[in-house]
Scaffold this motif. Structure first.
Motif, PDB file in Angstrom:
ATOM      1  N   HIS A   2      21.775  63.973  41.395  1.00 23.46           N
ATOM      2  CA  HIS A   2      20.759  63.694  40.387  1.00 23.46           C
ATOM      3  C   HIS A   2      20.658  62.196  40.133  1.00 23.46           C
ATOM      4  CE1 HIS A   2      20.378  67.915  39.372  1.00 23.46           C
ATOM      5  NE2 HIS A   2      21.688  67.988  39.390  1.00 23.46           N
ATOM      6  N   ASP A   3      19.461  61.738  39.827  1.00 25.27           N
ATOM      7  CA  ASP A   3      19.254  60.365  39.409  1.00 25.27           C
ATOM      8  C   ASP A   3      19.097  60.363  37.897  1.00 25.27           C
ATOM      9  OD1 ASP A   3      19.316  59.309  41.980  1.00 25.27           O
ATOM     10  OD2 ASP A   3      17.195  59.742  42.285  1.00 25.27           O
ATOM     11  N   PHE A   4      20.141  59.958  37.211  1.00 23.57           N
ATOM     12  CA  PHE A   4      20.112  59.932  35.757  1.00 23.57           C
ATOM     13  C   PHE A   4      19.598  58.588  35.273  1.00 23.57           C
ATOM     14  CE2 PHE A   4      23.401  63.024  36.778  1.00 23.57           C
ATOM     15  CZ  PHE A   4      22.974  64.104  36.028  1.00 23.57           C
ATOM     16  N   THR A   5      18.812  58.603  34.202  1.00 24.83           N
ATOM     17  CA  THR A   5      18.300  57.357  33.635  1.00 24.83           C
ATOM     18  C   THR A   5      18.920  57.046  32.282  1.00 24.83           C
ATOM     19  OG1 THR A   5      16.437  58.529  32.635  1.00 24.83           O
ATOM     20  CG2 THR A   5      16.096  57.567  34.831  1.00 24.83           C
ATOM     21  N   TYR A   6      19.666  57.999  31.735  1.00 25.71           N
ATOM     22  CA  TYR A   6      20.238  57.808  30.407  1.00 25.71           C
ATOM     23  C   TYR A   6      21.569  58.542  30.318  1.00 25.71           C
ATOM     24  CZ  TYR A   6      20.307  57.117  25.364  1.00 25.71           C
ATOM     25  OH  TYR A   6      20.639  56.724  24.104  1.00 25.71           O
ATOM     26  N   LYS A   7      22.522  57.924  29.660  1.00 29.25           N
ATOM     27  CA  LYS A   7      23.831  58.537  29.492  1.00 29.25           C
ATOM     28  C   LYS A   7      24.259  58.388  28.039  1.00 29.25           C
ATOM     29  CE  LYS A   7      28.602  58.109  31.067  1.00 29.25           C
ATOM     30  NZ  LYS A   7      29.496  57.410  31.988  1.00 29.25           N
ATOM     31  N   MET A   8      24.714  59.482  27.458  1.00 25.41           N
ATOM     32  CA  MET A   8      25.274  59.452  26.109  1.00 25.41           C
ATOM     33  C   MET A   8      26.752  59.770  26.214  1.00 25.41           C
ATOM     34  SD  MET A   8      22.634  61.415  23.675  1.00 25.41           S
ATOM     35  CE  MET A   8      21.095  60.690  23.240  1.00 25.41           C
ATOM     36  N   SER A   9      27.536  58.998  25.497  1.00 22.76           N
ATOM     37  CA  SER A   9      28.978  59.214  25.479  1.00 22.76           C
ATOM     38  C   SER A   9      29.391  59.497  24.048  1.00 22.76           C
ATOM     39  CB  SER A   9      29.687  57.966  26.012  1.00 22.76           C
ATOM     40  OG  SER A   9      31.079  58.120  25.918  1.00 22.76           O
ATOM     41  N   PHE A  10      30.035  60.634  23.826  1.00 21.96           N
ATOM     42  CA  PHE A  10      30.416  61.037  22.480  1.00 21.96           C
ATOM     43  C   PHE A  10      31.920  60.895  22.274  1.00 21.96           C
ATOM     44  CE2 PHE A  10      26.501  63.190  23.418  1.00 21.96           C
ATOM     45  CZ  PHE A  10      25.802  63.105  22.230  1.00 21.96           C
TER      46      PHE A  10
END
Length: 131
Positions: A2-10
């Motif tokens: 997958h080509d991800f454009t956004y990452k959230m880290s919790f």
């Protein structure tokens, strides 16, 4: 792949520390305990993403909601008179409502200004006795 454009880290808001009197925010120094070290390492690793990927670091407290989150698990104990203040009850209880966290995560997804930001998603300060 997958080509991800956004990452959230919790991570946990605990990273900032605990106290009965001191108020913490995003600029507060981190604690020197195991959980704080895990949070710091997790956040620094999240920022090492490759490519044109936006990253948001999000610290949350206990998630509460009438039909979900931690409150649904706590209510039965209180109904059996088994719930109450933990320890002195003067320590802070950092929480967020389930609906609020869903809305804030959605906002962070669609709003590019959250890139590289440390977002702390918790309620106004409350200790366990006032909760």
């Amino acid at each position: 792949m997958h080509d991800f454009t956004y990452k959230m880290s919790f991570t946990s808001f605990h990273c900032s520390g605990t106290s009965e009197t001191q108020v913490f925010d995003e600029q507060s120094p981190s604690e020197n305990d195991y959980l704080a070290e895990v949070c710091q390492e997790w956040e620094s690793t999240a920022l090492k993403v490759n490519g044109d990927v936006r990253v948001a670091l999000i610290r949350i407290g206990v998630v509460l909601g009438k039909d979900g989150g931690a409150l649904a698990k706590m209510i039965p104990l209180f109904k059996m008179f088994a719930g109450g203040p933990i320890s002195s009850g003067k320590q802070w209880f950092s929480w967020i409502h389930l609906d609020d966290i869903v809305n804030l995560i959605y906002e962070a997804l669609i709003n590019p200004s959250y890139e590289g930001e440390l977002l702390t998603l918790i309620s106004p300060k409350r200790n366990l006795l006032k909760f």
